[in-house]
Write a protein that holds these residues in place. Structure first.
Motif, PDB file in Angstrom:
ATOM      1  N   GLY A  32       9.220  -3.314 165.058  1.00 12.02           N
ATOM      2  CA  GLY A  32      10.397  -4.177 165.501  1.00 12.02           C
ATOM      3  C   GLY A  32      11.188  -4.860 164.571  1.00 12.02           C
ATOM      4  O   GLY A  32      11.933  -5.540 164.589  1.00 12.02           O
ATOM      5  N   GLN A  33      10.527  -4.646 163.262  1.00 12.61           N
ATOM      6  CA  GLN A  33      10.896  -5.452 161.921  1.00 12.61           C
ATOM      7  C   GLN A  33      12.204  -4.549 161.188  1.00 12.61           C
ATOM      8  O   GLN A  33      12.751  -5.207 160.200  1.00 12.61           O
ATOM      9  N   GLY A  34      12.738  -3.729 161.662  1.00  8.82           N
ATOM     10  CA  GLY A  34      13.247  -2.469 161.126  1.00  8.82           C
ATOM     11  C   GLY A  34      12.898  -1.530 159.874  1.00  8.82           C
ATOM     12  O   GLY A  34      13.712  -1.333 158.977  1.00  8.82           O
ATOM     13  N   ASP A  55      10.158   0.630 148.517  1.00 10.34           N
ATOM     14  CA  ASP A  55      10.887  -0.871 148.476  1.00 10.34           C
ATOM     15  C   ASP A  55       9.968  -1.861 148.457  1.00 10.34           C
ATOM     16  O   ASP A  55       9.886  -2.843 147.633  1.00 10.34           O
ATOM     17  N   GLY A  56       8.718  -1.666 149.370  1.00  9.91           N
ATOM     18  CA  GLY A  56       7.679  -2.597 149.291  1.00  9.91           C
ATOM     19  C   GLY A  56       6.204  -1.810 149.552  1.00  9.91           C
ATOM     20  O   GLY A  56       6.230  -0.885 149.949  1.00  9.91           O
ATOM     21  N   LYS A  87       8.106  -6.239 139.925  1.00 10.65           N
ATOM     22  CA  LYS A  87       8.047  -7.231 140.945  1.00 10.65           C
ATOM     23  C   LYS A  87       8.618  -6.986 142.352  1.00 10.65           C
ATOM     24  O   LYS A  87       9.424  -7.384 143.087  1.00 10.65           O
ATOM     25  N   GLN A  88       8.122  -5.758 142.696  1.00 10.92           N
ATOM     26  CA  GLN A  88       8.274  -5.280 143.976  1.00 10.92           C
ATOM     27  C   GLN A  88       7.205  -6.107 144.996  1.00 10.92           C
ATOM     28  O   GLN A  88       6.156  -6.318 144.651  1.00 10.92           O
ATOM     29  N   PRO A  89       7.787  -6.399 146.199  1.00 10.75           N
ATOM     30  CA  PRO A  89       6.594  -6.840 147.218  1.00 10.75           C
ATOM     31  C   PRO A  89       5.433  -6.061 147.277  1.00 10.75           C
ATOM     32  O   PRO A  89       5.714  -5.032 147.669  1.00 10.75           O
ATOM     33  N   LEU A  90       4.348  -6.712 147.470  1.00 16.31           N
ATOM     34  CA  LEU A  90       3.251  -6.076 147.381  1.00 16.31           C
ATOM     35  C   LEU A  90       2.138  -6.942 148.237  1.00 16.31           C
ATOM     36  O   LEU A  90       1.819  -8.241 147.842  1.00 16.31           O
ATOM     37  N   ALA A 218       6.570  -9.914 157.522  1.00 18.18           N
ATOM     38  CA  ALA A 218       7.810  -9.110 157.422  1.00 18.18           C
ATOM     39  C   ALA A 218       8.791 -10.021 156.578  1.00 18.18           C
ATOM     40  O   ALA A 218       9.575  -9.447 155.881  1.00 18.18           O
ATOM     41  N   ASP A 219       8.862 -11.190 156.743  1.00 18.37           N
ATOM     42  CA  ASP A 219       9.757 -12.198 156.039  1.00 18.37           C
ATOM     43  C   ASP A 219       9.533 -12.027 154.481  1.00 18.37           C
ATOM     44  O   ASP A 219      10.520 -12.053 153.683  1.00 18.37           O
ATOM     45  N   PHE A 220       8.469 -11.782 153.957  1.00 15.23           N
ATOM     46  CA  PHE A 220       7.845 -11.790 152.664  1.00 15.23           C
ATOM     47  C   PHE A 220       8.380 -10.498 152.118  1.00 15.23           C
ATOM     48  O   PHE A 220       9.005 -10.447 150.889  1.00 15.23           O
ATOM     49  N   MET A 221       8.276  -9.437 153.034  1.00  7.61           N
ATOM     50  CA  MET A 221       8.974  -8.038 152.514  1.00  7.61           C
ATOM     51  C   MET A 221      10.431  -8.206 152.183  1.00  7.61           C
ATOM     52  O   MET A 221      10.953  -7.619 151.381  1.00  7.61           O
ATOM     53  N   LYS A 222      10.833  -8.807 153.259  1.00  6.81           N
ATOM     54  CA  LYS A 222      12.421  -8.765 153.100  1.00  6.81           C
ATOM     55  C   LYS A 222      13.086  -9.744 152.236  1.00  6.81           C
ATOM     56  O   LYS A 222      14.420  -9.723 151.839  1.00  6.81           O
ATOM     57  N   LYS A 223      12.167 -10.799 151.642  1.00  9.88           N
ATOM     58  CA  LYS A 223      12.819 -11.759 151.100  1.00  9.88           C
ATOM     59  C   LYS A 223      13.624 -11.224 149.852  1.00  9.88           C
ATOM     60  O   LYS A 223      13.131 -10.252 149.077  1.00  9.88           O
ATOM     61  N   GLU A 224      14.660 -11.925 149.484  1.00 11.07           N
ATOM     62  CA  GLU A 224      15.797 -11.583 148.446  1.00 11.07           C
ATOM     63  C   GLU A 224      15.049 -12.106 147.159  1.00 11.07           C
ATOM     64  O   GLU A 224      14.680 -13.313 147.285  1.00 11.07           O
ATOM     65  N   ARG A 225      14.925 -11.341 145.992  1.00  8.31           N
ATOM     66  CA  ARG A 225      14.179 -11.694 144.873  1.00  8.31           C
ATOM     67  C   ARG A 225      15.057 -11.379 143.774  1.00  8.31           C
ATOM     68  O   ARG A 225      15.739 -10.547 143.698  1.00  8.31           O
ATOM     69  N   THR A 226      15.084 -12.389 142.636  1.00  7.07           N
ATOM     70  CA  THR A 226      15.886 -12.208 141.510  1.00  7.07           C
ATOM     71  C   THR A 226      15.562 -11.024 140.477  1.00  7.07           C
ATOM     72  O   THR A 226      14.130 -10.977 140.618  1.00  7.07           O
TER      73      THR A 226
END
Length: 226
Positions: A32-34, A55-56, A87-90, A218-226
């Motif tokens: 349900g998190q897309g 992406d993650g 620096k990909q989410p892992l 879910a929020d960690f994976m979607k977080k915008e990172r510079t």
């Protein structure tokens, strides 16, 4: 967003019918998190072409030790370092938590204090966090860049973070109490001391904080990172 699941172990055959394998548990946890998911069964030699294949990333648990001489462990460590460099989410869970630490300069070993099985409470920012655990191995030396976010007297390095893109967890948010009960009977007997398994079985009505971890992950994976 595409999440690549790096599968490092399989659930017992007797439990897969009801719970799914380890990769499916993470799909269910994050339903349900897309997210779009693709599994790479690295323990069977199936790897992504490179870190850009998703992406993650999530690394699952396993019955294997990260220090064991399996052919798939060195390329998995190299992939971890590639993901880290980009620096990909892992996220790493149990074995995943340990292999990330090992790949980045830490040390993992069998803990002298024995096993943690069933619902275990950790302290995170002074607040309790209860999740199902199943491990004897621990991160006993952290990589230099690792930060401790949660732990307890038995497991100091319960949750580690590296920068803002790697988050790793020793217990299992994807394990329900029912699945943990199945593990006790199907995989624990003869491996984990019976008194510890019996104690864990008596605690399987303890509420666990898997929903909160699912939201965080879910929020960690979607977080915008510079």
């Amino acid at each position: 967003m595409k999440i690549g699941i790096l599968q490092t172990g399989h659930a017992p055959d007797d439990l897969i019918r009801d719970s799914g394998d380890y990769d499916q548990m993470f799909c269910d946890l994050l339903a349900g998190q897309g997210f779009e998911f693709e599994t790479f069964s690295v323990l069977d030699g199936i790897f992504p072409a490179d870190a850009e294949a998703a992406d993650g990333w999530i690394i699952t648990g396993s019955r294997h030790g990260v220090y064991e001489p399996h052919d798939w462990i060195p390329p998995l460590e190299e992939l971890i370092r590639q993901i880290h460099a980009r620096k990909q989410p892992l996220a790493g869970i149990c074995f995943g938590h340990q292999i990330i630490a090992q790949a980045l300069g830490g040390k993992v070993a069998k803990f002298d204090g024995g096993w943690a099985v069933g619902p275990v409470t950790y302290q995170q920012d002074g607040k309790p966090l209860t999740l199902n655990a199943w491990h004897q191995d621990q991160v006993i030396e952290r990589p230099a860049e690792a930060r401790v976010l949660a732990g307890n007297d038995f497991c100091e390095n319960g949750i580690l973070a590296y920068g803002d893109h790697i988050w790793t967890l020793q217990p299992h948010p994807e394990f329900s109490n029912e699945f943990t009960g199945g593990l006790i009977e199907k995989r624990g007997r003869g491996v984990v001391p019976d008194p510890l398994l019996d104690q864990a079985s008596r605690q399987l009505d303890t509420p666990v904080d898997s929903p909160a971890i699912a939201t965080f992950l879910a929020d960690f994976m979607k977080k915008e990172r510079t």
